[in-house]
Scaffold this motif. Sequence first.
Motif, PDB file in Angstrom:
ATOM      1  N   PRO A  69       0.838  -1.201   0.000  1.00 19.51           N
ATOM      2  CA  PRO A  69       0.000   0.000   0.000  1.00 19.51           C
ATOM      3  C   PRO A  69       0.875   1.254   0.000  1.00 19.51           C
ATOM      4  CG  PRO A  69      -0.025  -1.017   2.158  1.00 19.51           C
ATOM      5  CD  PRO A  69       0.722  -1.943   1.238  1.00 19.51           C
ATOM      6  N   THR A  70       0.345   2.305  -0.565  1.00 16.11           N
ATOM      7  CA  THR A  70       1.071   3.568  -0.576  1.00 16.11           C
ATOM      8  C   THR A  70       1.009   4.207   0.803  1.00 16.11           C
ATOM      9  OG1 THR A  70      -0.869   4.844  -1.212  1.00 16.11           O
ATOM     10  CG2 THR A  70       0.483   3.926  -3.006  1.00 16.11           C
ATOM     11  N   ALA A  71       1.818   5.220   1.010  1.00 16.00           N
ATOM     12  CA  ALA A  71       1.842   5.904   2.308  1.00 16.00           C
ATOM     13  C   ALA A  71       0.496   6.578   2.578  1.00 16.00           C
ATOM     14  CB  ALA A  71       2.962   6.936   2.328  1.00 16.00           C
ATOM     15  N   THR A  72      -0.120   7.102   1.553  1.00 20.37           N
ATOM     16  CA  THR A  72      -1.428   7.742   1.720  1.00 20.37           C
ATOM     17  C   THR A  72      -2.481   6.728   2.148  1.00 20.37           C
ATOM     18  OG1 THR A  72      -0.816   9.291  -0.026  1.00 20.37           O
ATOM     19  CG2 THR A  72      -3.143   9.181   0.568  1.00 20.37           C
ATOM     20  N   GLN A  73      -2.445   5.546   1.511  1.00 23.81           N
ATOM     21  CA  GLN A  73      -3.411   4.506   1.882  1.00 23.81           C
ATOM     22  C   GLN A  73      -3.181   4.045   3.316  1.00 23.81           C
ATOM     23  OE1 GLN A  73      -2.583   1.731  -1.243  1.00 23.81           O
ATOM     24  NE2 GLN A  73      -4.264   2.465  -2.536  1.00 23.81           N
ATOM     25  N   ALA A  74      -1.923   3.872   3.705  1.00 22.87           N
ATOM     26  CA  ALA A  74      -1.619   3.423   5.070  1.00 22.87           C
ATOM     27  C   ALA A  74      -2.050   4.470   6.083  1.00 22.87           C
ATOM     28  CB  ALA A  74      -0.129   3.134   5.200  1.00 22.87           C
ATOM     29  N   LEU A  75      -1.813   5.747   5.780  1.00 23.62           N
ATOM     30  CA  LEU A  75      -2.211   6.814   6.688  1.00 23.62           C
ATOM     31  C   LEU A  75      -3.728   6.900   6.794  1.00 23.62           C
ATOM     32  CD1 LEU A  75      -1.196   9.154   8.440  1.00 23.62           C
ATOM     33  CD2 LEU A  75      -1.350  10.612   6.431  1.00 23.62           C
TER      34      LEU A  75
END
Length: 149
Positions: free
Chosen positions: A21-27
Amino acid sequence: MADRERHPMEAAKVLIPEKGPTATQALTVAIMFPLGGLLLTLAGLTLTGSVIGLVFLAPVFLLFSPVLVPAALLMALAVAGFLASGAFGLTGLSSLGYTLKQAKGVVQRGPEQIDYGKRRMAEAAGQMGQKTKDVGQAVQSRAEEAKRT
């Protein structure tokens, strides 16, 4: 036959993306998961409070029902009347606005639209005349066949 008989882990790899997952998705998940849990907890507490309140207030509602039921009906009708009048008012205003917008548009580009409408009506009349002629000929030929038999 060898194509169809794959190892179960190979079939699972198709379903799992190779990139993480991208950092945006994880956040997003890190923020929304606790928020969703909090909202779910509040919903459960609200439901529990509503059930407890209903259990304690049911006898009071039964005692005062000859007064409460007509009052509730009156309030429901009043609210429905206000909502209906607001809806009718908004519908009327939007209809007037639409009519004004169309009137301004017709004034600005009216002659072209009228000519276009006349052409379309003439085309439709011609098509209907041709269809009528075809149907008349078909009926006439059937009538002539019926006379021969």
